[in-house]
Design a protein around this motif. Structure first.
Motif, PDB file in Angstrom:
ATOM      1  N   LEU A  37       4.967  75.839  44.533  1.00 19.14           N
ATOM      2  CA  LEU A  37       4.149  75.089  45.692  1.00 19.14           C
ATOM      3  C   LEU A  37       5.033  75.130  47.327  1.00 19.14           C
ATOM      4  CD1 LEU A  37       3.273  72.019  43.160  1.00 19.14           C
ATOM      5  CD2 LEU A  37       1.525  73.369  44.184  1.00 19.14           C
ATOM      6  N   SER A  38       6.322  75.877  47.636  1.00 18.99           N
ATOM      7  CA  SER A  38       6.654  75.336  48.219  1.00 18.99           C
ATOM      8  C   SER A  38       6.858  77.083  48.829  1.00 18.99           C
ATOM      9  CB  SER A  38       7.973  74.681  48.383  1.00 18.99           C
ATOM     10  OG  SER A  38       9.075  75.540  47.652  1.00 18.99           O
ATOM     11  N   PRO A  66     -11.830  75.615  46.278  1.00 20.11           N
ATOM     12  CA  PRO A  66     -11.452  74.770  47.653  1.00 20.11           C
ATOM     13  C   PRO A  66     -10.936  73.557  46.989  1.00 20.11           C
ATOM     14  CG  PRO A  66     -13.428  75.632  48.283  1.00 20.11           C
ATOM     15  CD  PRO A  66     -13.275  75.953  46.786  1.00 20.11           C
ATOM     16  N   LEU A  79      -7.457  73.973  45.829  1.00 19.41           N
ATOM     17  CA  LEU A  79      -6.762  74.173  46.746  1.00 19.41           C
ATOM     18  C   LEU A  79      -6.281  72.824  47.051  1.00 19.41           C
ATOM     19  CD1 LEU A  79      -7.992  76.653  48.540  1.00 19.41           C
ATOM     20  CD2 LEU A  79      -5.472  77.383  47.550  1.00 19.41           C
ATOM     21  N   ILE A  80      -7.164  72.353  47.028  1.00 15.81           N
ATOM     22  CA  ILE A  80      -7.039  71.316  47.851  1.00 15.81           C
ATOM     23  C   ILE A  80      -5.756  70.061  46.638  1.00 15.81           C
ATOM     24  CG2 ILE A  80      -7.558  68.789  47.967  1.00 15.81           C
ATOM     25  CD1 ILE A  80      -9.943  69.437  49.459  1.00 15.81           C
ATOM     26  N   ALA A 121      -3.566  71.860  44.575  1.00 15.42           N
ATOM     27  CA  ALA A 121      -2.324  72.115  44.859  1.00 15.42           C
ATOM     28  C   ALA A 121      -1.471  71.898  45.426  1.00 15.42           C
ATOM     29  CB  ALA A 121      -2.532  73.790  44.886  1.00 15.42           C
ATOM     30  N   GLY A 122      -2.378  71.916  47.226  1.00 16.63           N
ATOM     31  CA  GLY A 122      -2.120  70.704  48.218  1.00 16.63           C
ATOM     32  C   GLY A 122      -1.064  69.747  47.698  1.00 16.63           C
ATOM     33  N   LEU A 123      -2.391  69.159  46.602  1.00 18.79           N
ATOM     34  CA  LEU A 123      -1.549  67.419  46.689  1.00 18.79           C
ATOM     35  C   LEU A 123       0.000  67.493  45.569  1.00 18.79           C
ATOM     36  CD1 LEU A 123      -4.515  65.814  46.197  1.00 18.79           C
ATOM     37  CD2 LEU A 123      -3.850  64.852  47.743  1.00 18.79           C
ATOM     38  N   ALA A 140       1.814  69.916  46.026  1.00 17.78           N
ATOM     39  CA  ALA A 140       2.830  70.111  47.342  1.00 17.78           C
ATOM     40  C   ALA A 140       3.584  69.176  47.222  1.00 17.78           C
ATOM     41  CB  ALA A 140       2.653  71.455  47.858  1.00 17.78           C
ATOM     42  N   ILE A 141       2.264  68.714  48.201  1.00 17.56           N
ATOM     43  CA  ILE A 141       3.520  66.458  48.498  1.00 17.56           C
ATOM     44  C   ILE A 141       3.664  66.109  47.920  1.00 17.56           C
ATOM     45  CG2 ILE A 141       2.572  64.787  49.624  1.00 17.56           C
ATOM     46  CD1 ILE A 141       0.490  65.853  50.799  1.00 17.56           C
ATOM     47  N   PHE A 187       7.804  67.665  46.897  1.00 16.40           N
ATOM     48  CA  PHE A 187       8.348  67.917  48.476  1.00 16.40           C
ATOM     49  C   PHE A 187       9.348  66.588  47.894  1.00 16.40           C
ATOM     50  CE2 PHE A 187       5.938  68.973  52.373  1.00 16.40           C
ATOM     51  CZ  PHE A 187       6.553  69.722  51.726  1.00 16.40           C
ATOM     52  N   ALA A 190       3.932  73.226  53.273  1.00 10.86           N
ATOM     53  CA  ALA A 190       3.622  73.953  52.742  1.00 10.86           C
ATOM     54  C   ALA A 190       1.912  73.155  52.474  1.00 10.86           C
ATOM     55  CB  ALA A 190       4.199  73.995  50.736  1.00 10.86           C
ATOM     56  N   PRO A 191       1.943  71.782  52.854  1.00  2.00           N
ATOM     57  CA  PRO A 191       0.451  71.690  51.791  1.00  2.00           C
ATOM     58  C   PRO A 191      -0.552  71.702  52.873  1.00  2.00           C
ATOM     59  CG  PRO A 191       2.192  69.923  51.241  1.00  2.00           C
ATOM     60  CD  PRO A 191       2.732  70.817  52.335  1.00  2.00           C
ATOM     61  N   PHE A 223      -2.198  74.686  51.981  1.00  2.00           N
ATOM     62  CA  PHE A 223      -3.735  74.793  51.071  1.00  2.00           C
ATOM     63  C   PHE A 223      -4.765  74.087  51.755  1.00  2.00           C
ATOM     64  CE2 PHE A 223      -0.163  75.261  47.745  1.00  2.00           C
ATOM     65  CZ  PHE A 223      -0.134  75.869  47.460  1.00  2.00           C
ATOM     66  N   PHE A 224      -4.334  72.685  52.533  1.00  2.00           N
ATOM     67  CA  PHE A 224      -5.805  71.756  52.737  1.00  2.00           C
ATOM     68  C   PHE A 224      -6.589  72.924  53.784  1.00  2.00           C
ATOM     69  CE2 PHE A 224      -2.718  68.372  51.584  1.00  2.00           C
ATOM     70  CZ  PHE A 224      -2.847  67.994  50.695  1.00  2.00           C
ATOM     71  N   ALA A 262      -8.229  74.991  51.541  1.00  2.00           N
ATOM     72  CA  ALA A 262      -8.733  74.693  50.928  1.00  2.00           C
ATOM     73  C   ALA A 262     -10.456  74.253  51.974  1.00  2.00           C
ATOM     74  CB  ALA A 262      -8.919  73.893  50.232  1.00  2.00           C
TER      75      ALA A 262
END
Lengths: 191, 238
Positions: free
Chosen positions: A19-20, A171, A174-175, A177-179, A181-182, A185, B186-187, B190-191, B194
């Motif tokens: 994630l980072s 998609p 990936l979203i 995964a982005g959340l 990653a947040i 943090f 990093a996030p 991904f966004f 996506a």
């Protein structure tokens, strides 16, 4: 001891490998459909990365440094990892068939997991000794396992959700995964 | 256009089989180094150099490499070129070397390179293979530069290191752009990816609905093996 704890927390949570640092994304996105397969992949990754970070640390310290061939590290490491994965596969098949049954299908996939080579190179870059390198490998792999299992759990729930057509499949993963990653943090306050 | 000519190979790599957007290969560097457009170009051209050189050499050696050990042989070829490129960058472009860091040696495990070696260079003559490598590399460069530019513009209001959007300055009471910093963290990677994948899905769904290709459920155009089966099931319930 305190130093080792810092390495563990740092590699597993704060600088989470997927994630980072974006290493090992292919299995993270590809094998995270079901929790069981994700756990199997995670187990295989822990096994291989711990072993390979030990072996590559030993080779770096006792072969490459004394012969002044540090510049060959990329070539040597990737060959060692590929050979090691083959070897582990053969060994498990012969000696521990039950473990091979559980991990077998994931082992060939691991050679192309860039986290394995990534950890070996990070160990050299941060000048870890053999113990620290092995611990770092284990912690990194544990972080990978943690995130892939959490991801698989979320994906199992997502199956039942009403997602906009264009976002189905890749998609939305990936979203997610982005959340995640947040969320990770949040751990950066730990060290 | 005739198959396997240099120009056909270039266009194929840049548009038809764009490695990032169409084949979905090489995700790790795509997400990791695209914090700015300059990094994207640097990473893309480095990969292009390795890809072209390794495709050429593997194609020249294709009759000498025994089938059983071809993968290790390819890995050695690719790793050697990566080491050469890494040394050149360290010597001549130290700034780029520092900002790409760990991801330069990791080009070895970029699946675009081994994928092209296995799928194209091992079966075709040297000249088309060289151009296949260049085309694929440029396609990769183009896509990661685009992703980098989007992230840099939203995350810092810059493009190629130049300030495009004037920043707000609360102390001086100046109105302006508030950078959304998360896009260069990093996030954000991904966004952005996506959203790009969703836009691509949208177009594909639109095409499928118009009945352009209703008989073909395989949306990836035969690239399913390489996209990790994540993309192909995009439009279907599983």
């Amino acid at each position: 001891m305190k130093e080792l704890m810092l390495i563990i927390v740092g590699s597993a949570l704060v600088n989470n490998v997927v994630l980072s640092q974006f290493l090992g994304l292919c299995p993270f996105l590809g094998v995270s459909k079901k929790t069981e397969t994700a756990a199997g992949m995670g187990g295989a990754v822990i096994f291989v990365i711990t072993l390979s970070s030990f072996v590559t640390s030993v080779i770096y310290k006792f072969i490459l440094v004394p012969t002044h061939m540090e510049y060959l590290q990329t070539i040597v490491f990737i060959l060692v990892i590929a050979a090691l994965v083959q070897f582990v596969e053969m060994f498990l098949k012969k000696a521990m068939p039950s473990l091979y049954q559980a991990l077998g299908v994931y082992l060939p996939l691991i050679t192309t997991n860039c986290a394995v080579l990534g950890v070996a190179l990070i160990n050299v870059q941060k000048e870890y000794n053999i113990l620290q390198g092995t611990v770092n490998g284990f912690a990194t792999a544990a972080g990978f396992t943690l995130s892939i299992i959490v991801m698989a759990g979320i994906r199992e729930k997502i199956e039942y959700n009403d997602i906009p057509e264009a976002f189905r499949g890749f998609p939305i993963v990936l979203i997610t995964a982005g959340l995640m990653a947040i969320a990770f943090f949040g751990f950066s306050g730990l060290i | 256009m005739k198959a396997n000519t240099p120009s056909e190979r270039l266009i194929n790599g840049i548009i038809k089989e764009n490695p990032t957007f169409v084949l979905m290969l090489g995700m790790c560097p795509t997400l990791a180094v695209t914090t700015s457009a300059v990094n994207g170009i640097g990473m893309g051209l480095t990969t292009t150099a390795v890809l072209a050189a390794s495709n050429l050499l593997i194609s020249l050696l294709r009759k000498f490499i025994p089938d059983g050990v071809r993968m290790p042989a390819y890995i050695v070829v690719v790793a050697s070129f990566v080491t050469i490129v890494q040394m050149l960058l360290e010597g001549f472009l130290p700034a780029l070397y520092a900002s790409l860091g760990l991801y330069i040696p990791l080009i070895v495990v970029n699946c675009i390179i081994l994928g092209r070696a296995e799928a194209y260079a091992s079966k075709n003559p040297p000249i088309p293979s060289l151009f296949d490598g260049i085309g694929m590399g440029l396609g990769f460069t183009l896509s990661i530069t685009c992703i980098g530019a989007v992230r840099e513009l939203i995350g810092a209001g810059q493009l190629f290191g130049r300030q495009i959007l004037p920043l707000a300055d609360a102390a001086a009471g100046k109105m302006g752009y508030e950078p959304v910093t998360i896009f260069i963290l990093a996030p954000g990677a991904f966004f952005v990816l996506a959203l790009l994948a969703a836009i691509q899905n949208k177009f594909k769904l639109g095409a499928a609905k118009k009945g352009i290709d209703p008989s073909n459920p395989d949306k990836c155009g035969g690239a399913c093996a390489s996209c990790g089966n994540t993309m192909c099931k995009g439009g279907k319930h599983e």
